[in-house]
Write a protein that holds these residues in place. Sequence first.
Motif, PDB file in Angstrom:
ATOM      1  N   LEU A   1      12.341  -9.299  12.995  1.00 29.63           N
ATOM      2  CA  LEU A   1      13.563 -10.051  13.256  1.00 29.63           C
ATOM      3  C   LEU A   1      14.771  -9.149  13.492  1.00 29.63           C
ATOM      4  O   LEU A   1      15.730  -9.552  14.141  1.00 29.63           O
ATOM      5  CB  LEU A   1      13.856 -10.997  12.086  1.00 29.63           C
ATOM      6  N   GLN A   2      14.745  -7.935  12.955  1.00 29.14           N
ATOM      7  CA  GLN A   2      15.879  -7.028  13.108  1.00 29.14           C
ATOM      8  C   GLN A   2      15.729  -6.140  14.342  1.00 29.14           C
ATOM      9  O   GLN A   2      16.117  -4.976  14.339  1.00 29.14           O
ATOM     10  CB  GLN A   2      16.014  -6.168  11.848  1.00 29.14           C
ATOM     11  N   ALA A   3      15.171  -6.692  15.395  1.00 29.85           N
ATOM     12  CA  ALA A   3      14.955  -5.955  16.640  1.00 29.85           C
ATOM     13  C   ALA A   3      14.868  -6.966  17.780  1.00 29.85           C
ATOM     14  O   ALA A   3      14.693  -8.166  17.544  1.00 29.85           O
ATOM     15  CB  ALA A   3      13.672  -5.125  16.553  1.00 29.85           C
ATOM     16  N   PRO A   4      14.982  -6.508  19.029  1.00 28.11           N
ATOM     17  CA  PRO A   4      14.902  -7.452  20.155  1.00 28.11           C
ATOM     18  C   PRO A   4      13.482  -7.943  20.396  1.00 28.11           C
ATOM     19  O   PRO A   4      12.498  -7.298  20.010  1.00 28.11           O
ATOM     20  CB  PRO A   4      15.404  -6.615  21.340  1.00 28.11           C
TER      21      PRO A   4
ATOM     22  N   VAL B   1      23.210 -20.164  19.793  1.00 23.75           N
ATOM     23  CA  VAL B   1      23.053 -18.983  18.945  1.00 23.75           C
ATOM     24  C   VAL B   1      23.940 -17.874  19.488  1.00 23.75           C
ATOM     25  O   VAL B   1      23.969 -17.630  20.699  1.00 23.75           O
ATOM     26  CB  VAL B   1      21.586 -18.503  18.919  1.00 23.75           C
ATOM     27  N   SER B   2      24.662 -17.193  18.610  1.00 25.85           N
ATOM     28  CA  SER B   2      25.540 -16.091  19.003  1.00 25.85           C
ATOM     29  C   SER B   2      25.311 -14.904  18.090  1.00 25.85           C
ATOM     30  O   SER B   2      24.813 -15.047  16.971  1.00 25.85           O
ATOM     31  CB  SER B   2      27.012 -16.522  18.939  1.00 25.85           C
ATOM     32  N   ASN B   3      25.706 -13.730  18.577  1.00 22.37           N
ATOM     33  CA  ASN B   3      25.575 -12.513  17.778  1.00 22.37           C
ATOM     34  C   ASN B   3      26.679 -11.550  18.170  1.00 22.37           C
ATOM     35  O   ASN B   3      26.903 -11.301  19.352  1.00 22.37           O
ATOM     36  CB  ASN B   3      24.205 -11.868  18.003  1.00 22.37           C
ATOM     37  N   ALA B   4      27.392 -11.013  17.188  1.00 18.90           N
ATOM     38  CA  ALA B   4      28.498 -10.098  17.455  1.00 18.90           C
ATOM     39  C   ALA B   4      28.143  -8.655  17.143  1.00 18.90           C
ATOM     40  O   ALA B   4      29.007  -7.788  17.178  1.00 18.90           O
ATOM     41  CB  ALA B   4      29.726 -10.513  16.649  1.00 18.90           C
ATOM     42  N   LYS B   5      26.871  -8.382  16.833  1.00 12.04           N
ATOM     43  CA  LYS B   5      26.472  -7.020  16.476  1.00 12.04           C
ATOM     44  C   LYS B   5      25.321  -6.568  17.365  1.00 12.04           C
ATOM     45  O   LYS B   5      25.102  -7.114  18.436  1.00 12.04           O
ATOM     46  CB  LYS B   5      26.084  -6.972  15.001  1.00 12.04           C
ATOM     47  N   GLY B   6      24.593  -5.542  16.894  1.00 10.55           N
ATOM     48  CA  GLY B   6      23.451  -5.040  17.650  1.00 10.55           C
ATOM     49  C   GLY B   6      22.335  -6.065  17.702  1.00 10.55           C
ATOM     50  O   GLY B   6      22.420  -7.140  17.105  1.00 10.55           O
ATOM     51  N   TYR B   7      21.270  -5.723  18.409  1.00 13.90           N
ATOM     52  CA  TYR B   7      20.188  -6.678  18.640  1.00 13.90           C
ATOM     53  C   TYR B   7      19.655  -7.284  17.344  1.00 13.90           C
ATOM     54  O   TYR B   7      19.342  -6.580  16.385  1.00 13.90           O
ATOM     55  CB  TYR B   7      19.037  -6.005  19.377  1.00 13.90           C
ATOM     56  N   ARG B   8      19.561  -8.605  17.328  1.00 18.74           N
ATOM     57  CA  ARG B   8      18.905  -9.380  16.283  1.00 18.74           C
ATOM     58  C   ARG B   8      18.088 -10.468  16.971  1.00 18.74           C
ATOM     59  O   ARG B   8      18.383 -10.870  18.086  1.00 18.74           O
ATOM     60  CB  ARG B   8      19.917 -10.037  15.334  1.00 18.74           C
ATOM     61  N   MET B   9      17.055 -10.947  16.290  1.00 19.41           N
ATOM     62  CA  MET B   9      16.209 -11.987  16.860  1.00 19.41           C
ATOM     63  C   MET B   9      16.315 -13.273  16.058  1.00 19.41           C
ATOM     64  O   MET B   9      16.454 -13.246  14.832  1.00 19.41           O
ATOM     65  CB  MET B   9      14.741 -11.539  16.887  1.00 19.41           C
ATOM     66  N   ALA B  10      16.251 -14.390  16.764  1.00 20.66           N
ATOM     67  CA  ALA B  10      16.146 -15.702  16.126  1.00 20.66           C
ATOM     68  C   ALA B  10      14.949 -16.416  16.740  1.00 20.66           C
ATOM     69  O   ALA B  10      14.781 -16.408  17.960  1.00 20.66           O
ATOM     70  CB  ALA B  10      17.419 -16.514  16.338  1.00 20.66           C
ATOM     71  N   ARG B  11      14.116 -16.995  15.878  1.00 24.13           N
ATOM     72  CA  ARG B  11      12.943 -17.731  16.342  1.00 24.13           C
ATOM     73  C   ARG B  11      13.120 -19.213  16.066  1.00 24.13           C
ATOM     74  O   ARG B  11      13.802 -19.609  15.120  1.00 24.13           O
ATOM     75  CB  ARG B  11      11.673 -17.243  15.627  1.00 24.13           C
ATOM     76  N   ALA B  12      12.454 -20.035  16.886  1.00 22.31           N
ATOM     77  CA  ALA B  12      12.467 -21.477  16.659  1.00 22.31           C
ATOM     78  C   ALA B  12      11.656 -21.805  15.412  1.00 22.31           C
ATOM     79  O   ALA B  12      10.893 -20.982  14.899  1.00 22.31           O
ATOM     80  CB  ALA B  12      11.901 -22.206  17.877  1.00 22.31           C
TER      81      ALA B  12
END
Length: 236
Positions: free
Chosen positions: A71-74, A11-22
């Motif tokens: 999801l739109q936060a750490p 998983v990668s992210n090029a912007k501010g904090y985002r969350m991904a859940r299993a």
Amino acid sequence: MVFSDQDNNTVSNAKGYRMARASHGVMSGNWYWEARIVVDTASQYSPQGHTSKPMPDPHWRLGWALPESLLQAPVGYDKYGFSYRDIEGVKVHKGRRYPYGEPYQAGDVIGFLILLPELPPNLRADPPPPLPKSTPDSTPTPKKDEDLPVHPGSKIIFFKNGVSQNVAFENIPQGSYYPAVSLYFNASVCVNFGPQFCFPPKTSLPFQPMSALPLVRPRPAVARRKPAKATRANKP
């Protein structure tokens, strides 16, 4: 958030904090997974006009989260998440940082152990809602603090390269806990749900890898029937 490789384990992210859940969570038992810390060097610079401006340093907050977590936060931004932060090695819950363990960086492997003892029927709360799709407007309605019954004896322990950082959280709320990662500007992780781990947790407690959870079987395909020929009864 960008998922790569065939198994969607990176998983990668090029912007501010985002969350991904299993996709799978746990409500009881002892479960473990790990994540290798990576920096996405392919997108370290963002073109702006004719120049390339360096982006902020990457950062990570990794841990466990309930379905109600934003999801739109750490991870750890609200009361539904519990995380281990790379900077200063602090733990985070309800947006507050507390001294905890060692800081970590790219190349380290972080382990996540959750202990959820089986509860007697009289202490079990109502089952949580099913995990929604990962869209900003699909997060379940948050509950009030008094609606979060405690899971007695529960614990969350983080590991760094196989070394326990001690108990981070205990007596956490009842619910279904999902592995969760939050990434900040060029941060990336490669998750490993088992059964083979780089650093199996050194503990006398029995545990299971997250990969041991049963997968939801797809519904069998239903053979399509050929349209019936027109008869006197079904002619228009």
